[in-house]
Design a protein around this motif. Structure first.
Motif, PDB file in Angstrom:
ATOM      1  N   TRP A  30     -63.726 -35.869-143.705  1.00 22.51           N
ATOM      2  CA  TRP A  30     -63.419 -37.121-144.390  1.00 22.51           C
ATOM      3  C   TRP A  30     -64.693 -37.738-144.969  1.00 22.51           C
ATOM      4  O   TRP A  30     -64.713 -38.196-146.116  1.00 22.51           O
ATOM      5  N   GLN A  31     -65.767 -37.729-144.185  1.00 27.43           N
ATOM      6  CA  GLN A  31     -67.035 -38.270-144.672  1.00 27.43           C
ATOM      7  C   GLN A  31     -67.532 -37.490-145.887  1.00 27.43           C
ATOM      8  O   GLN A  31     -68.006 -38.073-146.862  1.00 27.43           O
ATOM      9  N   ARG A  32     -67.409 -36.162-145.831  1.00 27.85           N
ATOM     10  CA  ARG A  32     -67.838 -35.351-146.981  1.00 27.85           C
ATOM     11  C   ARG A  32     -66.985 -35.645-148.203  1.00 27.85           C
ATOM     12  O   ARG A  32     -67.481 -35.643-149.340  1.00 27.85           O
ATOM     13  N   SER A  33     -65.702 -35.925-148.001  1.00 33.59           N
ATOM     14  CA  SER A  33     -64.812 -36.225-149.131  1.00 33.59           C
ATOM     15  C   SER A  33     -65.219 -37.526-149.819  1.00 33.59           C
ATOM     16  O   SER A  33     -64.890 -37.751-150.990  1.00 33.59           O
ATOM     17  N   LEU A  34     -65.941 -38.382-149.081  1.00 34.45           N
ATOM     18  CA  LEU A  34     -66.444 -39.631-149.655  1.00 34.45           C
ATOM     19  C   LEU A  34     -67.806 -39.451-150.309  1.00 34.45           C
ATOM     20  O   LEU A  34     -68.387 -40.410-150.821  1.00 34.45           O
ATOM     21  N   GLY A  35     -68.335 -38.221-150.249  1.00 32.05           N
ATOM     22  CA  GLY A  35     -69.622 -37.931-150.868  1.00 32.05           C
ATOM     23  C   GLY A  35     -70.797 -37.968-149.919  1.00 32.05           C
ATOM     24  O   GLY A  35     -71.947 -37.835-150.348  1.00 32.05           O
ATOM     25  N   TYR A  36     -70.542 -38.124-148.623  1.00 32.63           N
ATOM     26  CA  TYR A  36     -71.626 -38.161-147.637  1.00 32.63           C
ATOM     27  C   TYR A  36     -72.058 -36.744-147.256  1.00 32.63           C
ATOM     28  O   TYR A  36     -71.295 -35.789-147.377  1.00 32.63           O
ATOM     29  N   SER A  37     -73.268 -36.639-146.741  1.00 29.55           N
ATOM     30  CA  SER A  37     -73.775 -35.358-146.265  1.00 29.55           C
ATOM     31  C   SER A  37     -74.785 -35.617-145.155  1.00 29.55           C
ATOM     32  O   SER A  37     -75.148 -36.764-144.882  1.00 29.55           O
ATOM     33  N   GLY A  38     -75.268 -34.556-144.516  1.00 29.64           N
ATOM     34  CA  GLY A  38     -76.257 -34.691-143.453  1.00 29.64           C
ATOM     35  C   GLY A  38     -75.756 -35.559-142.312  1.00 29.64           C
ATOM     36  O   GLY A  38     -74.608 -35.441-141.885  1.00 29.64           O
ATOM     37  N   LEU A  39     -76.608 -36.455-141.820  1.00 31.57           N
ATOM     38  CA  LEU A  39     -76.236 -37.333-140.714  1.00 31.57           C
ATOM     39  C   LEU A  39     -75.077 -38.251-141.067  1.00 31.57           C
ATOM     40  O   LEU A  39     -74.359 -38.719-140.176  1.00 31.57           O
ATOM     41  N   ASP A  40     -74.892 -38.522-142.343  1.00 34.98           N
ATOM     42  CA  ASP A  40     -73.789 -39.389-142.765  1.00 34.98           C
ATOM     43  C   ASP A  40     -72.442 -38.673-142.698  1.00 34.98           C
ATOM     44  O   ASP A  40     -71.404 -39.295-142.906  1.00 34.98           O
ATOM     45  N   ALA A  41     -72.476 -37.371-142.429  1.00 37.00           N
ATOM     46  CA  ALA A  41     -71.243 -36.596-142.284  1.00 37.00           C
ATOM     47  C   ALA A  41     -71.273 -35.843-140.958  1.00 37.00           C
ATOM     48  O   ALA A  41     -70.978 -34.655-140.896  1.00 37.00           O
ATOM     49  N   ASN A  42     -71.650 -36.571-139.887  1.00 29.90           N
ATOM     50  CA  ASN A  42     -71.777 -35.931-138.571  1.00 29.90           C
ATOM     51  C   ASN A  42     -70.503 -36.002-137.736  1.00 29.90           C
ATOM     52  O   ASN A  42     -70.467 -35.513-136.600  1.00 29.90           O
ATOM     53  N   GLY A  43     -69.466 -36.623-138.277  1.00 33.05           N
ATOM     54  CA  GLY A  43     -68.200 -36.710-137.548  1.00 33.05           C
ATOM     55  C   GLY A  43     -68.068 -37.939-136.679  1.00 33.05           C
ATOM     56  O   GLY A  43     -67.024 -38.145-136.051  1.00 33.05           O
ATOM     57  N   TYR A  44     -69.123 -38.778-136.645  1.00 35.26           N
ATOM     58  CA  TYR A  44     -69.086 -40.026-135.891  1.00 35.26           C
ATOM     59  C   TYR A  44     -68.907 -41.170-136.884  1.00 35.26           C
ATOM     60  O   TYR A  44     -69.725 -41.325-137.792  1.00 35.26           O
ATOM     61  N   PRO A  45     -67.864 -41.979-136.747  1.00 34.03           N
ATOM     62  CA  PRO A  45     -67.542 -42.983-137.766  1.00 34.03           C
ATOM     63  C   PRO A  45     -68.660 -43.975-138.039  1.00 34.03           C
ATOM     64  O   PRO A  45     -69.304 -44.477-137.120  1.00 34.03           O
ATOM     65  N   GLY A  46     -68.864 -44.247-139.321  1.00 34.65           N
ATOM     66  CA  GLY A  46     -69.702 -45.350-139.753  1.00 34.65           C
ATOM     67  C   GLY A  46     -68.774 -46.458-140.225  1.00 34.65           C
ATOM     68  O   GLY A  46     -67.590 -46.211-140.492  1.00 34.65           O
ATOM     69  N   PRO A  47     -69.249 -47.692-140.335  1.00 33.86           N
ATOM     70  CA  PRO A  47     -68.354 -48.796-140.711  1.00 33.86           C
ATOM     71  C   PRO A  47     -67.698 -48.630-142.078  1.00 33.86           C
ATOM     72  O   PRO A  47     -66.528 -48.990-142.254  1.00 33.86           O
ATOM     73  N   THR A  48     -68.416 -48.070-143.044  1.00 34.53           N
ATOM     74  CA  THR A  48     -67.843 -47.921-144.389  1.00 34.53           C
ATOM     75  C   THR A  48     -66.773 -46.843-144.421  1.00 34.53           C
ATOM     76  O   THR A  48     -65.671 -47.056-144.953  1.00 34.53           O
ATOM     77  N   SER A  49     -67.061 -45.678-143.847  1.00 30.23           N
ATOM     78  CA  SER A  49     -66.078 -44.589-143.863  1.00 30.23           C
ATOM     79  C   SER A  49     -64.852 -44.942-143.040  1.00 30.23           C
ATOM     80  O   SER A  49     -63.717 -44.581-143.398  1.00 30.23           O
ATOM     81  N   LEU A  50     -65.032 -45.654-141.929  1.00 31.50           N
ATOM     82  CA  LEU A  50     -63.894 -46.019-141.088  1.00 31.50           C
ATOM     83  C   LEU A  50     -63.017 -47.051-141.778  1.00 31.50           C
ATOM     84  O   LEU A  50     -61.786 -46.965-141.735  1.00 31.50           O
ATOM     85  N   THR A  51     -63.632 -48.011-142.434  1.00 29.89           N
ATOM     86  CA  THR A  51     -62.859 -49.012-143.182  1.00 29.89           C
ATOM     87  C   THR A  51     -62.084 -48.353-144.308  1.00 29.89           C
ATOM     88  O   THR A  51     -60.914 -48.680-144.553  1.00 29.89           O
ATOM     89  N   SER A  52     -62.712 -47.406-144.992  1.00 26.09           N
ATOM     90  CA  SER A  52     -62.038 -46.692-146.070  1.00 26.09           C
ATOM     91  C   SER A  52     -60.865 -45.875-145.544  1.00 26.09           C
ATOM     92  O   SER A  52     -59.784 -45.867-146.135  1.00 26.09           O
ATOM     93  N   LEU A  53     -61.059 -45.205-144.424  1.00 23.93           N
ATOM     94  CA  LEU A  53     -59.974 -44.416-143.822  1.00 23.93           C
ATOM     95  C   LEU A  53     -58.810 -45.309-143.427  1.00 23.93           C
ATOM     96  O   LEU A  53     -57.647 -44.914-143.536  1.00 23.93           O
ATOM     97  N   GLY A  54     -59.102 -46.521-142.993  1.00 25.43           N
ATOM     98  CA  GLY A  54     -58.051 -47.413-142.512  1.00 25.43           C
ATOM     99  C   GLY A  54     -57.338 -48.190-143.593  1.00 25.43           C
ATOM    100  O   GLY A  54     -56.396 -48.931-143.290  1.00 25.43           O
TER     101      GLY A  54
END
Length: 288
Positions: free
Chosen positions: A104-128
């Motif tokens: 899901w993070q990669r689908s938002l354009g994230y990579s590296g630590l930003d796509a580690n599978g642990y939710p960040g506030p932006t990706s979690l808000t977008s998913l919700g």
């Protein structure tokens, strides 16, 4: 009044009454939409992060107390995106959920630590979006902060400052975060939230008191000794619920949660009882 005037008057009254009914219906529909919006379930990000770091190494699908209902909402959203199988929607934030969230993070354009599978506030808000709201968001802040000359993120910096304030001596960092220079660290410092604190010049009591202070503010912290490996006395600390943790460091949070030492042998924590604290994390500590 002639019949035409009477008919015209009746028509106007019908149109007015119909307009009122339409307006009332519109108001009711808007109220219903507002009610549905406010009725979205709330996902506690602190609890989701805790499960994301505690659950994966488990041998089974045991649930983390207080977290499973929030994890379920995240997993249902990932399933709806076609990223997680229905069989894995179980409230256990295991390896399948970590992988799905990373996708899901990669689908938002994230990579590296930003796509580690642990939710960040932006990706979690977008998913919700349209599915759940996010409460108690966790943010690491700047990744270019420092403490004692070592690179850390802003959240880790604040945690170290709070622990430092509990001691009559100063914390001296031997290694910061976002570092790949020490092979003995086994990748734990590759991400954020992890530091090593020099303990060579501290007395035994000072070493343990430093461990206790770090644990009090939300670190998983252990005293490392020369007998454990090819290193001098130091204190290894990993920030619980840091969203930038590398996987090896997240696995150490699992060990700490279950009273283990965070080393490859996963032995029991050897910290004396007097220097142990209740499991916590920075945001929970800050709330008092």
């Amino acid at each position: 009044m002639n019949s035409r005037a009477l008919q015209t008057g009746r028509s106007r009254r019908w149109l007015l009454s119909r307009g009122t009914a339409v307006a009332v219906a519109a108001i009711g529909a808007n109220a219903l939409l507002a009610e549905r919006a406010t009725a979205l379930p709330a996902v506690d990000m602190e609890m989701v992060l805790l499960a994301a770091q505690v659950d994966p190494p488990k041998a089974d699908t045991g649930l983390t107390p207080g977290a499973s209902a929030h994890v379920l909402e995240v997993e249902r959203a990932l399933n709806a995106k076609g990223l997680l199988a229905s069989s894995a929607v179980d409230g256990h934030y295991g390896t399948s959920t970590v992988s799905a969230y990373a996708a899901w993070q990669r689908s938002l354009g994230y990579s590296g630590l930003d796509a580690n599978g642990y939710p960040g506030p932006t990706s979690l808000t977008s998913l919700g979006s349209g599915r759940f709201t996010v409460t108690r968001p966790v943010s690491t802040g700047s990744r270019s902060s420092s403490y004692g000359g070592a690179r850390v993120n802003a959240r880790t910096r604040d945690m170290l400052a709070a622990a430092d304030g509990m001691l009559s001596w100063s914390l001296a960092l031997d290694q910061g975060s976002y570092s790949t220079t020490d092979p003995t660290s086994a990748g734990t410092h590759d991400g954020g939230g992890v530091v090593d604190i020099t303990a060579t010049n501290l007395t035994t009591t000072q070493r343990w008191e430093t461990v206790r202070a770090l644990r009090t503010v939300g670190f998983a912290a252990w005293l490392r000794t020369p007998s454990q490996g090819s290193w001098p006395y130091h204190i290894h600390a990993a920030a619980v619920s840091d969203t930038d943790l590398a996987t090896p460091a997240a696995n150490q949070i699992h060990d700490y949660y279950f009273g283990k030492n965070g080393l490859a042998n996963h032995a029991a924590d050897d910290t004396p009882t007097a220097y142990r604290t209740a499991f916590t994390w920075w945001e929970k500590y800050s709330r008092g």
